[in-house]
Structure formats: C-alpha cells, structure tokens
Design a protein around this motif. Structure first.
Motif, PDB file in Angstrom:
ATOM      1  N   LYS A 262       1.134  -1.425  -0.444  1.00 35.22           N
ATOM      2  CA  LYS A 262       0.039  -0.016  -0.090  1.00 35.22           C
ATOM      3  C   LYS A 262       0.749   1.012   0.087  1.00 35.22           C
ATOM      4  CE  LYS A 262      -4.364  -1.795   1.931  1.00 35.22           C
ATOM      5  NZ  LYS A 262      -4.869  -2.280   3.039  1.00 35.22           N
ATOM      6  N   LEU A 263       1.910   1.060   1.069  1.00 41.05           N
ATOM      7  CA  LEU A 263       2.623   2.205   1.282  1.00 41.05           C
ATOM      8  C   LEU A 263       3.389   3.036  -0.758  1.00 41.05           C
ATOM      9  CD1 LEU A 263       4.214   2.400   4.345  1.00 41.05           C
ATOM     10  CD2 LEU A 263       2.973   3.852   3.503  1.00 41.05           C
ATOM     11  N   GLY A 264       4.079   1.425  -1.334  1.00 44.29           N
ATOM     12  CA  GLY A 264       4.954   1.806  -2.478  1.00 44.29           C
ATOM     13  C   GLY A 264       3.751   2.483  -3.628  1.00 44.29           C
ATOM     14  N   GLY A 265       2.655   1.530  -3.443  1.00 46.75           N
ATOM     15  CA  GLY A 265       1.872   2.237  -4.795  1.00 46.75           C
ATOM     16  C   GLY A 265       1.651   1.726  -5.686  1.00 46.75           C
ATOM     17  N   THR A 266       1.028   1.881  -6.519  1.00 46.45           N
ATOM     18  CA  THR A 266       1.160   1.366  -8.349  1.00 46.45           C
ATOM     19  C   THR A 266       2.426   2.148  -8.687  1.00 46.45           C
ATOM     20  OG1 THR A 266      -1.140   2.635  -8.307  1.00 46.45           O
ATOM     21  CG2 THR A 266      -1.019   0.349  -8.191  1.00 46.45           C
ATOM     22  N   LYS A 267       1.969   3.307  -8.672  1.00 47.46           N
ATOM     23  CA  LYS A 267       2.998   3.991  -9.619  1.00 47.46           C
ATOM     24  C   LYS A 267       4.624   3.218  -9.164  1.00 47.46           C
ATOM     25  CE  LYS A 267       1.165   8.478 -10.559  1.00 47.46           C
ATOM     26  NZ  LYS A 267      -0.077   8.481 -11.551  1.00 47.46           N
ATOM     27  N   ASN A 268       4.815   3.255  -8.057  1.00 48.95           N
ATOM     28  CA  ASN A 268       6.226   2.738  -8.145  1.00 48.95           C
ATOM     29  C   ASN A 268       5.935   1.633  -8.597  1.00 48.95           C
ATOM     30  OD1 ASN A 268       9.210   2.967  -7.497  1.00 48.95           O
ATOM     31  ND2 ASN A 268       8.723   1.127  -5.521  1.00 48.95           N
ATOM     32  N   ASN A 269       5.577   0.437  -9.142  1.00 48.93           N
ATOM     33  CA  ASN A 269       5.294  -0.764  -9.539  1.00 48.93           C
ATOM     34  C   ASN A 269       5.020  -0.323 -10.888  1.00 48.93           C
ATOM     35  OD1 ASN A 269       5.225  -3.136  -9.555  1.00 48.93           O
ATOM     36  ND2 ASN A 269       3.345  -3.618 -10.342  1.00 48.93           N
ATOM     37  N   GLU A 270       4.452   0.118 -11.309  1.00 43.28           N
ATOM     38  CA  GLU A 270       4.749   0.584 -12.588  1.00 43.28           C
ATOM     39  C   GLU A 270       5.728   1.103 -13.290  1.00 43.28           C
ATOM     40  OE1 GLU A 270       1.428   3.456 -14.741  1.00 43.28           O
ATOM     41  OE2 GLU A 270      -0.122   2.687 -12.959  1.00 43.28           O
ATOM     42  N   LYS A 271       6.538   2.059 -12.594  1.00 43.84           N
ATOM     43  CA  LYS A 271       8.090   2.460 -13.304  1.00 43.84           C
ATOM     44  C   LYS A 271       8.586   1.772 -12.913  1.00 43.84           C
ATOM     45  CE  LYS A 271      11.416   5.319 -11.222  1.00 43.84           C
ATOM     46  NZ  LYS A 271      12.587   4.062 -10.846  1.00 43.84           N
ATOM     47  N   VAL A 272       8.277   0.485 -11.928  1.00 41.15           N
ATOM     48  CA  VAL A 272       9.804  -0.626 -11.440  1.00 41.15           C
ATOM     49  C   VAL A 272       9.469  -1.535 -13.584  1.00 41.15           C
ATOM     50  CG1 VAL A 272      10.492  -3.002 -10.705  1.00 41.15           C
ATOM     51  CG2 VAL A 272      10.360  -1.067 -10.086  1.00 41.15           C
ATOM     52  N   VAL A 273       7.610  -1.788 -13.717  1.00 39.63           N
ATOM     53  CA  VAL A 273       7.216  -2.278 -14.661  1.00 39.63           C
ATOM     54  C   VAL A 273       7.792  -1.902 -16.171  1.00 39.63           C
ATOM     55  CG1 VAL A 273       5.060  -3.244 -16.652  1.00 39.63           C
ATOM     56  CG2 VAL A 273       5.421  -3.770 -13.566  1.00 39.63           C
ATOM     57  N   ASN A 274       8.314  -0.409 -16.837  1.00 35.92           N
ATOM     58  CA  ASN A 274       7.854   0.227 -18.131  1.00 35.92           C
ATOM     59  C   ASN A 274       9.693  -0.032 -18.059  1.00 35.92           C
ATOM     60  OD1 ASN A 274       5.248   1.126 -18.254  1.00 35.92           O
ATOM     61  ND2 ASN A 274       5.230   2.436 -16.810  1.00 35.92           N
ATOM     62  N   GLU A 275      10.311   0.652 -16.824  1.00 33.66           N
ATOM     63  CA  GLU A 275      11.445   0.353 -17.190  1.00 33.66           C
ATOM     64  C   GLU A 275      12.543  -1.081 -17.524  1.00 33.66           C
ATOM     65  OE1 GLU A 275      12.784   0.990 -13.031  1.00 33.66           O
ATOM     66  OE2 GLU A 275      12.892   3.107 -14.029  1.00 33.66           O
ATOM     67  N   PHE A 276      11.440  -2.582 -16.800  1.00 35.42           N
ATOM     68  CA  PHE A 276      12.329  -3.588 -17.616  1.00 35.42           C
ATOM     69  C   PHE A 276      11.295  -4.018 -18.642  1.00 35.42           C
ATOM     70  CE2 PHE A 276      10.764  -8.163 -18.150  1.00 35.42           C
ATOM     71  CZ  PHE A 276      12.399  -8.709 -18.100  1.00 35.42           C
ATOM     72  N   VAL A 277      10.620  -3.560 -19.258  1.00 32.67           N
ATOM     73  CA  VAL A 277       9.982  -3.986 -20.597  1.00 32.67           C
ATOM     74  C   VAL A 277      11.238  -3.189 -21.879  1.00 32.67           C
ATOM     75  CG1 VAL A 277       7.412  -4.457 -20.293  1.00 32.67           C
ATOM     76  CG2 VAL A 277       8.092  -2.730 -21.215  1.00 32.67           C
ATOM     77  N   GLU A 278      11.355  -2.121 -20.778  1.00 35.57           N
ATOM     78  CA  GLU A 278      12.058  -0.978 -21.814  1.00 35.57           C
ATOM     79  C   GLU A 278      13.558  -1.472 -21.376  1.00 35.57           C
ATOM     80  OE1 GLU A 278      11.622   1.331 -23.834  1.00 35.57           O
ATOM     81  OE2 GLU A 278       9.705   0.539 -24.126  1.00 35.57           O
ATOM     82  N   LEU A 279      13.574  -1.975 -20.808  1.00 34.88           N
ATOM     83  CA  LEU A 279      15.258  -3.209 -21.145  1.00 34.88           C
ATOM     84  C   LEU A 279      15.063  -4.157 -22.499  1.00 34.88           C
ATOM     85  CD1 LEU A 279      17.954  -3.468 -19.753  1.00 34.88           C
ATOM     86  CD2 LEU A 279      17.355  -4.114 -17.818  1.00 34.88           C
ATOM     87  N   VAL A 280      14.389  -4.660 -21.906  1.00 30.17           N
ATOM     88  CA  VAL A 280      13.906  -5.868 -22.472  1.00 30.17           C
ATOM     89  C   VAL A 280      14.132  -5.638 -24.298  1.00 30.17           C
ATOM     90  CG1 VAL A 280      13.039  -8.141 -23.242  1.00 30.17           C
ATOM     91  CG2 VAL A 280      12.891  -7.575 -20.986  1.00 30.17           C
ATOM     92  N   ARG A 281      13.681  -4.942 -24.614  1.00 32.24           N
ATOM     93  CA  ARG A 281      13.783  -4.237 -26.401  1.00 32.24           C
ATOM     94  C   ARG A 281      14.955  -3.606 -26.108  1.00 32.24           C
ATOM     95  NH1 ARG A 281       9.258  -0.168 -28.707  1.00 32.24           N
ATOM     96  NH2 ARG A 281       8.154   0.089 -26.451  1.00 32.24           N
ATOM     97  N   ASN A 282      15.859  -2.561 -25.408  1.00 31.53           N
ATOM     98  CA  ASN A 282      17.282  -2.103 -25.196  1.00 31.53           C
ATOM     99  C   ASN A 282      17.331  -3.578 -25.758  1.00 31.53           C
ATOM    100  OD1 ASN A 282      16.367   0.154 -25.485  1.00 31.53           O
ATOM    101  ND2 ASN A 282      16.588   0.492 -23.542  1.00 31.53           N
ATOM    102  N   GLU A 283      17.671  -4.497 -24.971  1.00 30.69           N
ATOM    103  CA  GLU A 283      18.799  -5.447 -25.530  1.00 30.69           C
ATOM    104  C   GLU A 283      18.103  -7.129 -26.239  1.00 30.69           C
ATOM    105  OE1 GLU A 283      21.579  -6.049 -23.195  1.00 30.69           O
ATOM    106  OE2 GLU A 283      20.762  -4.628 -22.554  1.00 30.69           O
ATOM    107  N   ALA A 284      17.648  -6.575 -27.062  1.00 31.78           N
ATOM    108  CA  ALA A 284      16.934  -7.532 -28.176  1.00 31.78           C
ATOM    109  C   ALA A 284      17.399  -6.272 -29.028  1.00 31.78           C
ATOM    110  CB  ALA A 284      15.420  -7.491 -28.195  1.00 31.78           C
ATOM    111  N   LEU A 285      17.246  -5.293 -29.523  1.00 34.54           N
ATOM    112  CA  LEU A 285      17.810  -4.339 -30.014  1.00 34.54           C
ATOM    113  C   LEU A 285      19.188  -4.249 -30.667  1.00 34.54           C
ATOM    114  CD1 LEU A 285      15.124  -1.440 -30.206  1.00 34.54           C
ATOM    115  CD2 LEU A 285      14.827  -3.301 -31.922  1.00 34.54           C
ATOM    116  N   LYS A 286      20.168  -4.548 -29.697  1.00 34.34           N
ATOM    117  CA  LYS A 286      21.567  -5.146 -29.027  1.00 34.34           C
ATOM    118  C   LYS A 286      21.903  -6.454 -30.747  1.00 34.34           C
ATOM    119  CE  LYS A 286      22.844  -2.628 -25.574  1.00 34.34           C
ATOM    120  NZ  LYS A 286      22.738  -3.053 -24.201  1.00 34.34           N
ATOM    121  N   ASN A 287      20.848  -7.154 -30.243  1.00 35.19           N
ATOM    122  CA  ASN A 287      21.046  -8.708 -30.839  1.00 35.19           C
ATOM    123  C   ASN A 287      20.536  -8.840 -32.396  1.00 35.19           C
ATOM    124  OD1 ASN A 287      22.412  -9.221 -28.487  1.00 35.19           O
ATOM    125  ND2 ASN A 287      21.136 -10.618 -27.996  1.00 35.19           N
ATOM    126  N   ASN A 288      20.197  -6.979 -32.452  1.00 34.58           N
ATOM    127  CA  ASN A 288      19.434  -7.611 -34.008  1.00 34.58           C
ATOM    128  C   ASN A 288      20.421  -7.297 -35.351  1.00 34.58           C
ATOM    129  OD1 ASN A 288      17.319  -8.520 -34.795  1.00 34.58           O
ATOM    130  ND2 ASN A 288      16.024  -6.400 -34.620  1.00 34.58           N
TER     131      ASN A 288
END
Length: 151
Positions: free
Chosen positions: A125-151
């Motif tokens: 409850k203290l961490g809230g959904t905003k912080n969770n959204e930030k973590v999720v967004n950072e993760f999917v962007e990292l996956v995208r960026n790492e995949a593009l390095k291998n492309n």
C-alpha cells in the motif's frame, strides 16, 4: 495485491528476444539478479526450481524461483514463475512473446505481487501502483533495448 500487464512491440525476431530469458543471459534484462543457479531442473521445465539472489544497494535477498508455466512454439513463447521474497511478498511474473512476423515480436509482461502478511500488505500500500508501474516500464524497455542490441 498489485497486478500488472504491460504489452509492447519489439522490432526483433521472437528467438532473439526469447534468448534474453535464458539462464546465461538473464542478467542482461535483470541486472540486479546477481545469482541464478538451477536447483532442480524438470523435464518440460514446469516444476523446475532455481536459487536466485537479488541485490539492491548493499542488501542481498535470496529466494527460490519455481517455473509454473512454460510453452515454446514457433509463434508463441510463454514462461511464468513464482517466488516468495523475504517471507513478505508472494510474486508471480509471466513473460509472453508472440511472433507478429519474422522481425516483429509482441512482448507481454504480466504478474502480481501479494503481501503474505500484515507487513507485506502494508508495504504494498505504501509503495503504491505508481512505483510498480515504473519498475514494470523500466523492465520492458530494458528487454526491448537488449533485444535490439542483438538484432
């Protein structure tokens, strides 16, 4: 409980993206995971367990990760794990890849984080959904960026 579902399109081949989730590549997309050791590998993957250690700053936390779903076809890759962190949070996370064409992959990252006790529920409850959204967004962007390095 906090739940999430984030979907992006990555301009890379499905196999290129999928390889990032291999045991020897996992730190590229999860840099805070400092150790990921197999404990018991099951045929068909489901039920396999790993000792994973996560480090944030000076704090290290180890836990057992269990594979609970696994599918691998030419057009769809799916993997779901679960673990309990610090006896406080029960986390499930799923990674799904769908082949759009030879050079385009849809990546869906979903999951939930549930407090296992009063402390866990309070911290969520203290961490809230905003912080969770930030973590999720950072993760999917990292996956995208790492995949593009291998492309």
């Amino acid at each position: 409980m906090i739940s999430w579902r984030k979907e992006i399109t990555i301009p890379a081949n499905i196999e290129t993206v999928w390889k990032l989730f291999d045991i020897d590549q996992i730190q590229r997309i999860m840099p805070n995971v400092v150790e990921h050791k197999p404990i018991d590998i099951k045929e068909g993957v489901v039920g396999s367990t790993y000792l994973q250690t996560y480090q944030e700053g000076k704090r290290k936390e180890s836990y057992i990760v269990t594979d609970i779903e696994h599918e691998e076809t030419d057009v769809r890759k799916h993997h779901k794990i679960e673990f309990t962190l610090a006896k406080v949070f029960h986390i499930q996370a799923a990674y799904t890849l769908i082949k759009e064409d030879d050079n385009m992959t849809r990546f869906i990252y979903s999951g939930n984080n549930e407090g296992t006790n009063f402390l866990g529920r309070s911290l969520l409850k203290l961490g809230g959904t905003k912080n969770n959204e930030k973590v999720v967004n950072e993760f999917v962007e990292l996956v995208r960026n790492e995949a593009l390095k291998n492309n």
